[in-house]
Every structure is written in C-alpha cells, then in structure tokens.
Design a protein around this motif. Sequence first.
Motif, PDB file in Angstrom:
ATOM      1  N   PHE A 130      -3.826  -8.301 -10.733  1.00 47.65           N
ATOM      2  CA  PHE A 130      -2.968  -7.121 -10.849  1.00 47.65           C
ATOM      3  C   PHE A 130      -1.512  -7.479 -10.588  1.00 47.65           C
ATOM      4  N   LEU A 131      -1.245  -8.172  -9.491  1.00 45.65           N
ATOM      5  CA  LEU A 131       0.132  -8.487  -9.112  1.00 45.65           C
ATOM      6  C   LEU A 131       0.829  -9.375 -10.131  1.00 45.65           C
ATOM      7  N   ALA A 132       0.066 -10.254 -10.795  1.00 46.02           N
ATOM      8  CA  ALA A 132       0.659 -11.167 -11.771  1.00 46.02           C
ATOM      9  C   ALA A 132       0.750 -10.556 -13.163  1.00 46.02           C
ATOM     10  N   SER A 133       0.145  -9.398 -13.347  1.00 46.80           N
ATOM     11  CA  SER A 133       0.055  -8.795 -14.680  1.00 46.80           C
ATOM     12  C   SER A 133       1.211  -7.832 -14.950  1.00 46.80           C
ATOM     13  N   PRO A 134       1.363  -7.422 -16.206  1.00 51.92           N
ATOM     14  CA  PRO A 134       2.378  -6.406 -16.538  1.00 51.92           C
ATOM     15  C   PRO A 134       2.147  -5.069 -15.849  1.00 51.92           C
ATOM     16  N   LEU A 135       0.936  -4.828 -15.356  1.00 52.28           N
ATOM     17  CA  LEU A 135       0.665  -3.581 -14.629  1.00 52.28           C
ATOM     18  C   LEU A 135       1.537  -3.468 -13.378  1.00 52.28           C
ATOM     19  N   ALA A 136       1.975  -4.615 -12.852  1.00 49.97           N
ATOM     20  CA  ALA A 136       2.815  -4.632 -11.652  1.00 49.97           C
ATOM     21  C   ALA A 136       4.236  -5.082 -11.982  1.00 49.97           C
ATOM     22  N   SER A 137       4.687  -4.775 -13.177  1.00 50.84           N
ATOM     23  CA  SER A 137       5.972  -5.296 -13.645  1.00 50.84           C
ATOM     24  C   SER A 137       7.166  -4.817 -12.832  1.00 50.84           C
ATOM     25  N   TYR A 138       7.015  -3.728 -12.070  1.00 51.20           N
ATOM     26  CA  TYR A 138       8.125  -3.221 -11.259  1.00 51.20           C
ATOM     27  C   TYR A 138       7.834  -3.376  -9.764  1.00 51.20           C
ATOM     28  N   VAL A 139       6.954  -4.313  -9.448  1.00 52.95           N
ATOM     29  CA  VAL A 139       6.601  -4.592  -8.054  1.00 52.95           C
ATOM     30  C   VAL A 139       7.156  -5.963  -7.694  1.00 52.95           C
ATOM     31  N   THR A 140       8.010  -6.009  -6.695  1.00 54.35           N
ATOM     32  CA  THR A 140       8.658  -7.263  -6.298  1.00 54.35           C
ATOM     33  C   THR A 140       8.821  -7.311  -4.775  1.00 54.35           C
ATOM     34  N   GLY A 141       8.450  -8.438  -4.193  1.00 53.95           N
ATOM     35  CA  GLY A 141       8.648  -8.632  -2.756  1.00 53.95           C
ATOM     36  C   GLY A 141       7.627  -7.918  -1.890  1.00 53.95           C
ATOM     37  N   HIS A 142       6.551  -7.437  -2.497  1.00 49.27           N
ATOM     38  CA  HIS A 142       5.560  -6.635  -1.778  1.00 49.27           C
ATOM     39  C   HIS A 142       4.325  -7.465  -1.452  1.00 49.27           C
ATOM     40  N   THR A 143       3.758  -7.270  -0.269  1.00 45.37           N
ATOM     41  CA  THR A 143       2.475  -7.873   0.088  1.00 45.37           C
ATOM     42  C   THR A 143       1.419  -6.782   0.149  1.00 45.37           C
ATOM     43  N   LEU A 144       0.418  -6.913  -0.700  1.00 48.40           N
ATOM     44  CA  LEU A 144      -0.654  -5.949  -0.807  1.00 48.40           C
ATOM     45  C   LEU A 144      -1.763  -6.302   0.190  1.00 48.40           C
ATOM     46  N   ILE A 145      -2.103  -5.378   1.072  1.00 52.14           N
ATOM     47  CA  ILE A 145      -3.170  -5.614   2.039  1.00 52.14           C
ATOM     48  C   ILE A 145      -4.513  -5.356   1.368  1.00 52.14           C
ATOM     49  N   VAL A 146      -5.401  -6.340   1.451  1.00 47.30           N
ATOM     50  CA  VAL A 146      -6.714  -6.264   0.789  1.00 47.30           C
ATOM     51  C   VAL A 146      -7.760  -6.592   1.848  1.00 47.30           C
ATOM     52  N   ASP A 147      -8.139  -5.601   2.649  1.00 43.21           N
ATOM     53  CA  ASP A 147      -8.942  -5.902   3.843  1.00 43.21           C
ATOM     54  C   ASP A 147     -10.066  -4.906   4.127  1.00 43.21           C
ATOM     55  N   GLY A 148     -10.378  -4.043   3.168  1.00 40.74           N
ATOM     56  CA  GLY A 148     -11.457  -3.091   3.389  1.00 40.74           C
ATOM     57  C   GLY A 148     -11.144  -2.069   4.476  1.00 40.74           C
ATOM     58  N   GLY A 149      -9.887  -1.985   4.874  1.00 35.70           N
ATOM     59  CA  GLY A 149      -9.477  -1.033   5.901  1.00 35.70           C
ATOM     60  C   GLY A 149      -9.427  -1.612   7.296  1.00 35.70           C
ATOM     61  N   LEU A 150      -9.627  -2.927   7.450  1.00 32.94           N
ATOM     62  CA  LEU A 150      -9.673  -3.546   8.778  1.00 32.94           C
ATOM     63  C   LEU A 150      -8.403  -3.307   9.591  1.00 32.94           C
ATOM     64  N   SER A 151      -7.255  -3.325   8.916  1.00 30.22           N
ATOM     65  CA  SER A 151      -5.978  -3.202   9.648  1.00 30.22           C
ATOM     66  C   SER A 151      -5.554  -1.763   9.902  1.00 30.22           C
ATOM     67  N   LEU A 152      -6.359  -0.792   9.504  1.00 32.91           N
ATOM     68  CA  LEU A 152      -5.982   0.607   9.676  1.00 32.91           C
ATOM     69  C   LEU A 152      -6.048   1.029  11.146  1.00 32.91           C
TER      70      LEU A 152
END
Length: 245
Positions: free
Chosen positions: A223-245
């Motif tokens: 997703f992050l490397a695709s055109p779907l995220a073409s306006y996303v820059t400098g962002h870190t996406l948390i992918v943790d099943g909710g562990l950090s909530l």
Amino acid sequence: MKDDTDFAGKAVLVVGGSSGIGNGIAHGFRTRGAAVHVWGTRAQATDYDPDDGSDLAGLGYSCVDVGDPDAIEAAAMPFERLDVLILCQGTVVYRRGEFEREGWDRVMAVNLDSLMHISRKFRPQLSQSAGSIVIVSSISGLKANIGNPAYAASKAGAISLTKTLGQAFAADGIRVNGLAPGLVDTKLTKVTTQNPDRLEGALAHIPQRRMGTPEDMAGAAIFLASPLASYVTGHTLIVDGGLSL
C-alpha cells in the motif's frame, strides 16, 4: 480497471529480505509482478534454512553486511532502475547484551545507521523513477523495551528518520514512509513465540488476539509503495493488531 497494486515492470530491492518480515514483503511484491532482489547476510541464497522462514525462490540475492558502511558503498546496484526500496534489516541482542558497548554498537549500526547509508546510496536511482522508500521500524520505537535499549532506540530513530527523509527527499519525487510492526512470528521473536507462557501473555495484550504475519506486513508495504498512497509522505503506519492502543 487499473490495479494500483500491480507492480509489473517495477524493480524492488528488499534489504533484509532473506527471512521473516522482509521475506514476506519480497514475495508480496514478486506475486504482484515486480522483479525483486534481496540483500541478506549469508554468502549465498542456498545457505538459508526454509524452517527459519526463508524462501528465496524467484528472488535475486546478494550478501551485504549492512552493519558495515563500506560494504554498503561497495555493493553492486541490483537493477539499472529502482522503483521501490524496502529497508527491513534488523538485529537484536538478548540477555542484556545491548547494555554493553559491543551489543549497542552492532544493533545501532544495523538498525539505524544503515538506513541512512542505503537511502543515500539509492537516492539518485529512486529520483529518476520517482520511487518510494519504506522503512520497517517497530512499535518498540514508541515505548520502552525491557532489556533491549539499542533495539528500542534504533527503532525510535527509524521513525524519526522516516519523517526527516520524507521531507528531504520529496523534492526529488521520492516518497519515504514506514511501517511499525507489533509482534510478528519470525526467528527474531522466537524468544516469545516458542515459550507458551510468554506467548499467552503477549496475545492477551493484542486486541485481535493473534500475532501478525509477514504477509500482514507485506500488505502494508505494498500500500505505502503504491499509487494508493501517492499523497502519503513521512508517515509510519502502525501494523500491530491493536497492541499499542
């Protein structure tokens, strides 16, 4: 209808793609048509054990010690053109070894310093292709990590570096983003996954009640490397099943 996750004709380098999360990401791009090359630490691809989560079928391979800046500088360019750079290298030292100089220096060299050295090396290629960098950090970069100060500090640094490179490289047409995994079943997490009591305790803190998989991380990276995220820059996406909530 055009598929924005189709990477046919694209060239992808996955640093740390020989096993675990990186290997899952490498195959995620491969199955979507990309030519994928990985950097690993062993002399040749056949030195890896499939039981450790290594599947190098259909992937190019080079041995590069990313803890050594000179080795990074000397490494051959895997493609004439590069569209996506995935930085998934990582190491950890257990038994409080990161409180000692040798352990601290090694973890920081691999987990943080090499991110900058490799990004700088491939910046010209990525600029030509208006490419994308995805830095794999960890939710350990967002909190304390008992017994592993270098791992936690390096991952916090990776999240900060993602922001700074996202800003700095945007003028070149390069998007820099990251993803921060939670508990993923890989060889680095065997200290938890192979201890039933530890695993039960860990799962109790994950709202989705399961560990992540390398394939989960691949979806986020694609997703992050695709055109779907073409306006996303400098962002870190948390992918943790909710562990950090």
